[in-house]
Scaffold this motif. Structure first.
Motif: not given
Lengths: 293, 381
Positions: A120-126, B32-41
């Motif tokens: 994952g892009p978050e990385g790791a911290t300990l 109805y199409r609904l966008g969800f633009l958020m940080p997922l990673t």
């Protein structure tokens, strides 16, 4: 805390940071010196070691010694793979320095992506836990046992590397290759094998800084390029092939970055790194301890 | 990192059997199409995923009812402006959504002009910067801007937590700058001393030099303006490692799983959050809490409730438009929302909208971290 005490604390913290910089740089410097390779993939090797250590500790439930061994194997395996399957074929085809550098950058990006996908892009911290207690209680000086460990491991690592290069057969062969490749070949040194050893040693040297970062500020895959940038600046500042140079340059940058926050905003810290590099290249292009060619 | 950044997830498919049944029995013809633009990673990814759980539950419920069908199309912004623009363009131009749930100041600020131009309505329950006031007539926040929450938590900190000297740690970002200015203004109005202000870049991981500088001024509390849970966790952890045992102040973004991951070090941190009580007796909240707990085997938090409410609000406005036989466009949505919904009672409480500047007022509480959980300790209004 007085202003002078703050400066002292910043310098002490900078020494710890500088030790990590020196440790990151020494493996990079070694391959640059012995094999003439600008080893940009060094950042990926460090991440491989760090994340192997993290996986063994957190996912595998291993003890610290087993996890360190896993980290060592992860780093060395990647370092040797890059040397044998990427640098060697390209060098055999007569690829020039810029071609090798580009290929190494490609390898860095490839492995950065691979590590991102895996962890994952978050990385790791300990958490360093109990090691984050002051060496001496009650002092306004911020120097904990974890920082002391970093300084000790750095000095021991540099001493061990000096011993290897100065006092062992493989070290003498490495120095011979770095000094004059053609003459070393005439003398019967197995250039290919020695360079594989050098790659393995350079990769193994990634483990201590990877572990320290993991337990300190954390390891983030997207930081791979930044890591190798710091390593290259330290290596250039210190001078090609100079162990002492890498140690001093790392400490110099670490202390300068930290101490400058005494009077300036921390967000500008990295400006000092490249300012130092620029000034040094103007006045001493061979680096602090390098020899003029 | 294109492979990760552009990950697009089409959701709502799990409700397909319900949708089919509803479509046949009640004559559903519109999706109805609904966008969800958020940080997922990324550093805020866990929080974004958490928010998605709330929105997804609302989509599942609406689709199961059968009278309307909603397709939630998620794009990963990683809380970055560039990724936000890419995601918005895809949602607006390829998926043709009239409405996008979004968040994080940098993203909203970047896409607001595009939303105005394309008349796509933006609703956000995770944008705290007062710099977003009046950013677009097509933007409405359901999360209180932080100049409002600062006016609530700083008097509380001064009176109840006995904070006299405040250190300020500001992220170099749109939100950080706006929030920093609000804090300085309010703290000065209270006649208190700001011991120091330090800033850090948004990709920083080593806060020790900044913290050493702040700690040298011996503050009673440090206000951290970061909206990134991972960064906030690093700040608190590194401060504790440097021996700081004092208070941290923050706002709603602090309620992030990354904070709980640092264990006891997260204690003595206080932040504002809209009121949300999982034990509330009103029907909307109870229904949401029960459904969420049933689905995830854990109770919901404020972010999940907020994002559940966003979809339910969208659905309510869309239902009104359907009754009036008006097409669901961003423009029609805006007109309907601003004329018929001055307030909205959702699972997370009452929202009092100010459509003139896109802000909202909600009842607010102070929360802290205790025994590995975020807990309410006081009402602020």
């Amino acid at each position: 805390m007085t202003s002078s005490m703050l400066l002292l604390n910043l310098i002490v913290d900078g020494v710890t940071l500088g030790c990590i910089y020196s440790l990151i740089a020494i493996g990079f410097s070694l391959l640059w010196w012995i094999a003439g390779i600008v080893h940009i993939a060094h950042g990926a090797t460090m991440l491989a070691g760090g994340f192997a250590l993290f996986a063994a500790l957190e996912m595998g439930g291993a003890g610290l010694s087993v996890a360190l061994l896993a980290g060592l194997l992860g780093a060395v395996a990647l370092g040797v793979i890059v040397e044998i399957f990427m640098y060697r074929p390209l060098l055999n085809r007569g690829t020039d320095e810029m071609g090798i550098l580009t290929a190494s950058l490609g390898a860095l990006i490839f492995f950065e992506y691979a590590i991102t996908i895996a962890f994952g892009p978050e990385g790791a911290t300990l958490d360093a836990g109990g090691l984050r207690t002051p060496v001496i209680q009650g002092l306004p000086l911020v120097f904990d046992r974890f920082s002391a460990l970093i300084v000790c491991v750095t000095l021991l690592t540099f001493l061990a590397l000096w011993f290897l290069l100065a006092k062992t057969q493989i070290g003498r062969e490495m120095r011979a290759i770095a000094s004059n490749l053609d003459l070393a070949e005439v003398l019967g040194i197995n250039i290919r094998l020695v360079q594989v050893y050098a790659a393995a040693i350079a990769a193994a040297l990634c483990l201590p800084p990877a572990a320290f970062l993991l337990f300190n500020t954390g390891l983030v895959p997207s930081e791979a390029l930044h890591v190798v940038l710091v390593a290259s600046v330290v290596a250039i500042l210190g001078g090609r092939g100079s162990l002492l140079g890498a140690l001093v340059a790392g400490l110099l940058i670490g202390v300068a970055e930290s101490a400058m926050t005494w009077r300036f905003a921390a967000g500008w810290r990295q400006l000092i790194t490249f300012s130092l590099l620029y000034v040094l290249l103007l006045v001493r292009p061979q680096g602090l301890f390098g020899e003029r060619v | 990192m294109t492979m990760i950044d552009r990950r697009s997830v089409v959701l709502g498919l799990s409700a397909a059997p319900f949708l089919t049944r509803g479509a046949v029995s009640q004559g559903v013809s519109t999706t109805y199409r609904l966008g969800f633009l958020m940080p997922l990673t990324g550093g805020s990814g866990k929080l974004g995923q958490m928010m998605l759980e709330g929105s997804q539950l609302a989509v599942d419920e609406i689709n199961a009812e059968g009278s309307r069908k909603i397709e939630l199309i998620a794009e990963d912004s990683q809380a970055l402006a560039k990724n936000g623009i890419d995601g918005f363009r895809k949602l607006a131009e390829v998926d043709k959504v009239p409405f996008v749930i979004t968040g994080w100041t940098a993203v909203v600020a970047a896409i607001a002009p595009l939303a105005t131009e394309s008349k796509v309505y933006l609703l956000s329950a995770s944008s705290a910067s007062p710099a977003l006031r009046s950013v677009s007539p097509y933007f409405q926040s359901t999360w209180m801007f932080d100049d409002e929450t600062v006016r609530l938590i700083l008097p509380y900190a001064a009176q109840k937590l006995n904070v006299a000297k405040l250190g300020l740690l500001t992220e170099v970002s749109d939100l950080g700058a706006a929030l920093g200015a609000s804090i300085k203004k309010e703290w000065s109005r209270l006649g208190k001393e700001l011991s120091i202000e330090e800033s850090f870049q948004s990709k920083e991981t080593n806060f020790r030099p900044s913290l050493l500088k702040i700690l040298a001024t011996k503050p009673d509390a440090i206000y951290n303006t970061s909206s990134n849970g991972k960064l906030s966790a690093q700040v608190v952890r590194q401060a504790r490692e440097l021996g700081y045992e004092g208070i941290f102040l923050s706002y709603g973004a602090f309620e992030d799983p990354e904070i709980l991951a640092i264990g006891q070090k997260a204690e003595k941190c206080f932040y504002t959050s809209p009121t949300f009580d999982t034990t509330a007796r009103n029907e909307t909240t109870r229904k949401f809490v029960d459904a969420f707990t049933r689905k995830h085997s854990r109770p919901p938090n404020i972010h999940q409730a907020n994002h559940y409410d966003l979809v339910q609000l969208f659905s309510a406005v869309a239902a009104n438009l359907a009754r009036e036989k008006a097409p669901l466009t961003g423009q029609a949505f805006r007109t309907e929302l601003t004329s018929k919904f001055p307030t909205y009672d959702g699972a997370a409480g009452r929202y009092r909208f100010n459509f003139a500047d896109g802000s909202v007022m909600r009842s607010t509480v102070v929360k802290t971290v205790k025994d590995g959980a975020f807990v309410k300790i006081a009402d602020l209004d």
